[in-house]
Write a protein that holds these residues in place. Structure first.
Motif, PDB file in Angstrom:
ATOM      1  N   ARG A 179       2.480   8.680  -7.611  1.00 14.31           N
ATOM      2  CA  ARG A 179       3.141   9.941  -7.547  1.00 14.31           C
ATOM      3  C   ARG A 179       4.254   9.852  -8.603  1.00 14.31           C
ATOM      4  O   ARG A 179       4.549  10.985  -9.443  1.00 14.31           O
TER       5      ARG A 179
ATOM      6  N   TYR B 134      -5.163   5.714 -10.383  1.00 15.41           N
ATOM      7  CA  TYR B 134      -5.317   6.077  -8.891  1.00 15.41           C
ATOM      8  C   TYR B 134      -6.579   5.543  -8.703  1.00 15.41           C
ATOM      9  O   TYR B 134      -6.913   5.049  -7.565  1.00 15.41           O
TER      10      TYR B 134
ATOM     11  N   HIS C 248       1.079   4.104  -3.273  1.00 16.38           N
ATOM     12  CA  HIS C 248       1.109   5.631  -3.230  1.00 16.38           C
ATOM     13  C   HIS C 248       2.156   6.364  -3.537  1.00 16.38           C
ATOM     14  O   HIS C 248       2.176   7.399  -4.504  1.00 16.38           O
TER      15      HIS C 248
ATOM     16  N   THR D 158      -6.657   2.602  -5.625  1.00 13.96           N
ATOM     17  CA  THR D 158      -7.264   3.089  -4.304  1.00 13.96           C
ATOM     18  C   THR D 158      -8.593   2.847  -3.954  1.00 13.96           C
ATOM     19  O   THR D 158      -9.199   3.402  -3.072  1.00 13.96           O
TER      20      THR D 158
ATOM     21  N   GLU E 144       0.940  -1.291  -0.092  1.00 15.09           N
ATOM     22  CA  GLU E 144       0.086  -0.058   0.135  1.00 15.09           C
ATOM     23  C   GLU E 144       0.569   1.047   0.122  1.00 15.09           C
ATOM     24  O   GLU E 144       0.606   2.235  -0.739  1.00 15.09           O
TER      25      GLU E 144
END
Length: 219
Positions: free
Chosen positions: A139, A180, A135, A184, A131
């Protein structure tokens, strides 16, 4: 009675007279009057020819010839400058495409491994690492997508045009948003998370489409 004067005679001893000096002049430096005249005549003839040639050039041609020469030099310099600028730009684009492709492949692998299996307390540390990694990779995906868009030329020779730059920017932004949302979404980060093969398939599909897009930009 008249006495006749006698002539005054000086005797010279030949032994004390200096011997004549024999000066040998090398033949290769002998210059006769004839050679000098020929050299002067030849030089005068050459100067006269040059003068006649220059006199036959119309007025203003000297300036025109100078401007033409300078223009050619400047044009060659500018062309050379643009050429190497384009080569440098292409190298930067290829390098950024390679980095972007690495980011896509990395998040594709991490995301598919994450959603292929449900949450498990036995592997909670591994899942937590996934996880955090996801993230971070999202980015990076946005970052390298922006770099690729910036490295595409604005239409200056000899490659991609403004429309392609604009399309790439939009495609990279849409791709980042899609990934994204897929990565997520649902129960991401929850202990109630289930495996989701549909999400896995969509992630693979989006990554494949973006790989096809960037492959078209490679030289």
């Amino acid at each position: 009675m008249c006495i006749e004067p006698r002539p005054f005679i000086v005797e010279v001893d030949q032994r004390v007279c200096p011997q004549p000096i024999d000066i040998n002049i090398p033949s290769h430096i002998e210059i006769s009057n004839l050679n000098q005249f020929e050299w002067v005549d030849s030089t005068s003839s050459a100067l006269s020819t040059i003068n006649n040639t220059l006199s036959s050039v119309p007025d203003g041609s000297y300036r025109l010839a100078l401007v033409s020469s300078l223009s050619s030099v400047i044009a060659a310099f500018v062309f050379n400058l643009l050429y190497w600028w384009a080569i440098d730009k292409r190298k930067k684009l290829n390098r950024s495409l390679k980095e972007y492709l690495t980011a896509i492949e990395s998040i594709e692998k991490t995301a598919t491994d994450y959603w292929l299996y449900p949450y498990s307390k036995r592997h909670k540390k591994k899942i937590k690492i996934q996880e955090i990694k996801l993230h971070h990779e999202i980015r990076l995906l946005e970052h390298y997508g922006d770099i690729v868009s910036k490295n595409i030329s604005w239409g200056l020779f000899p490659y991609p045009n403004n429309e392609q730059k604009k399309r790439m920017k939009e495609s990279a932004d849409d791709f980042s948003d899609e990934i994204y949302d897929l990565v997520t979404g649902d129960d991401f980060g929850s202990e109630q998370r289930k495996e989701n093969l549909k999400t896995v398939a969509l992630i693979v599909q989006q990554c494949t489409l973006m790989k096809i897009i960037i492959s078209g930009l490679k030289s």
